[in-house]
Scaffold this motif. Structure first.
Motif, PDB file in Angstrom:
ATOM      1  N   ARG A 110      15.277 -16.232  27.528  1.00  0.00           N
ATOM      2  CA  ARG A 110      16.386 -17.148  27.317  1.00  0.00           C
ATOM      3  C   ARG A 110      17.335 -16.569  26.273  1.00  0.00           C
ATOM      4  N   GLY A 111      18.616 -16.840  26.458  1.00  0.00           N
ATOM      5  CA  GLY A 111      19.612 -16.288  25.560  1.00  0.00           C
ATOM      6  C   GLY A 111      20.353 -15.112  26.148  1.00  0.00           C
ATOM      7  N   GLY A 112      19.899 -14.612  27.337  1.00  0.00           N
ATOM      8  CA  GLY A 112      20.648 -13.590  28.046  1.00  0.00           C
ATOM      9  C   GLY A 112      20.167 -12.169  27.893  1.00  0.00           C
ATOM     10  N   TYR A 113      19.167 -11.914  27.035  1.00  0.00           N
ATOM     11  CA  TYR A 113      18.718 -10.533  26.868  1.00  0.00           C
ATOM     12  C   TYR A 113      17.849 -10.115  28.047  1.00  0.00           C
ATOM     13  N   ARG A 114      18.194  -8.962  28.648  1.00  0.00           N
ATOM     14  CA  ARG A 114      17.416  -8.359  29.725  1.00  0.00           C
ATOM     15  C   ARG A 114      17.365  -6.852  29.461  1.00  0.00           C
ATOM     16  N   ALA A 115      16.236  -6.238  29.752  1.00  0.00           N
ATOM     17  CA  ALA A 115      16.096  -4.799  29.507  1.00  0.00           C
ATOM     18  C   ALA A 115      15.019  -4.219  30.403  1.00  0.00           C
ATOM     19  N   ALA A 116      15.127  -2.917  30.621  1.00  0.00           N
ATOM     20  CA  ALA A 116      14.109  -2.167  31.349  1.00  0.00           C
ATOM     21  C   ALA A 116      13.960  -0.806  30.700  1.00  0.00           C
ATOM     22  N   ALA A 117      12.739  -0.331  30.660  1.00  0.00           N
ATOM     23  CA  ALA A 117      12.435   0.995  30.108  1.00  0.00           C
ATOM     24  C   ALA A 117      11.581   1.743  31.120  1.00  0.00           C
ATOM     25  N   VAL A 118      11.894   3.012  31.316  1.00  0.00           N
ATOM     26  CA  VAL A 118      11.151   3.844  32.271  1.00  0.00           C
ATOM     27  C   VAL A 118      10.886   5.207  31.652  1.00  0.00           C
TER      28      VAL A 118
END
Length: 274
Positions: free
Chosen positions: A123-131
């Motif tokens: 919640r709050g809009g933070y999205r992330a991905a790590a590869v």
């Protein structure tokens, strides 16, 4: 968690950090407005990260992914879409083409061959991905949460007795960190690294997390007698407590990351293979 816990963030373009890139200082001017840096601070140079603090209008799903969330609520579709947008940006930084990133039967995302990765959204809009390439890492686990205290009563279901005692000591030391939320976040990151290695689920009380005197560092271990141990899950060397995870705060969020590196065991050295 409640949407009002975190203030809306400014609309930044995705911040993409290719392998070997160094995150800019948060007070350093730039030629264009980069997304704020959070997760990239926590990962080794061979990992690629993409992170956003709001849902960008250009994020799109591939057809196979759209079918997964066809009947989902709007908020669920947006977070599902944006985090996969981030994942494809991170994969592109490794030189990988765009592919559907579908959840498996266990709900965990299925990564293309030769890649390990982890996604997070909150919640709050933070999205992330790590590869990272499998030639460098066996597993990655990342998590982010709103930097707010847990609701009353939640800590008892998350923390073991010794952890609660350590939490109380940390809170007495002062500072601006919500240690209970950070503990929750660190355990989520641990689980996301553990499951791909063992195929065994963990409960919150199956893991002991200790924040070290070194700022931004924690140790984690799967405790004896836990459900995972009872089912015979092999414990990767990471979870013996000698290897660490990392954490940070920023932009109204707390984030944690765990990387299980691929060691050059044949050469008899604790060196990450390249």
């Amino acid at each position: 968690m409640h949407p009002s816990d975190v203030q809306p963030q400014a609309a930044y373009p995705p911040a993409v950090h290719p392998p070997g890139a160094h995150p800019p200082a948060v007070d350093q001017p730039a030629a264009h407005p980069p997304g704020p840096v959070l997760l990239h601070r926590l990962l080794p140079p061979y990992a690629a990260v993409a992170e956003v603090f709001s849902d960008p209008p250009g994020a799109r799903l591939l057809p196979a992914e759209r079918a997964v969330v066809a009947g989902a609520a709007d908020g669920r579709r947006r977070e599902f879409t944006t985090v996969r947008h981030c994942a494809r940006l991170a994969l592109a930084a490794l030189g990988r083409p765009p592919v559907p990133l579908l959840p498996g039967g266990d709900g965990a995302p299925r990564w293309p061959a030769g890649v390990v990765g982890s996604m997070t959204h909150c919640r709050g809009g933070y999205r992330a991905a790590a590869v990272a390439p499998t030639g460098a890492a066996r597993a990655i686990g990342v998590d982010a949460e709103p930097h707010r205290p847990l609701r009353d009563g939640v800590l008892a279901s998350v923390a073991r007795p010794r952890e609660r005692a350590r939490q109380a000591e940390l809170e007495r030391s002062g500072g601006a960190v919500c240690w209970d939320r950070l503990l929750f976040c660190a355990k989520e990151a641990v689980y996301k690294a553990w499951f791909p290695l063992t195929g065994t689920r963990l409960g919150f009380l199956d893991v002991d997390v200790e924040f070290t005197p070194c700022p931004g560092v924690f140790r984690a271990r799967v405790v004896a007698g836990s459900a995972a141990r009872a089912h015979g899950a092999a414990e990767p060397a990471f979870f013996d407590g000698r290897t660490t995870g990392r954490w940070t705060t920023g932009g109204g969020f707390v984030a944690a990351a765990v990387v299980v590196p691929l060691f050059d065991i044949r050469a008899g050295r604790g060196k990450v293979s390249s």
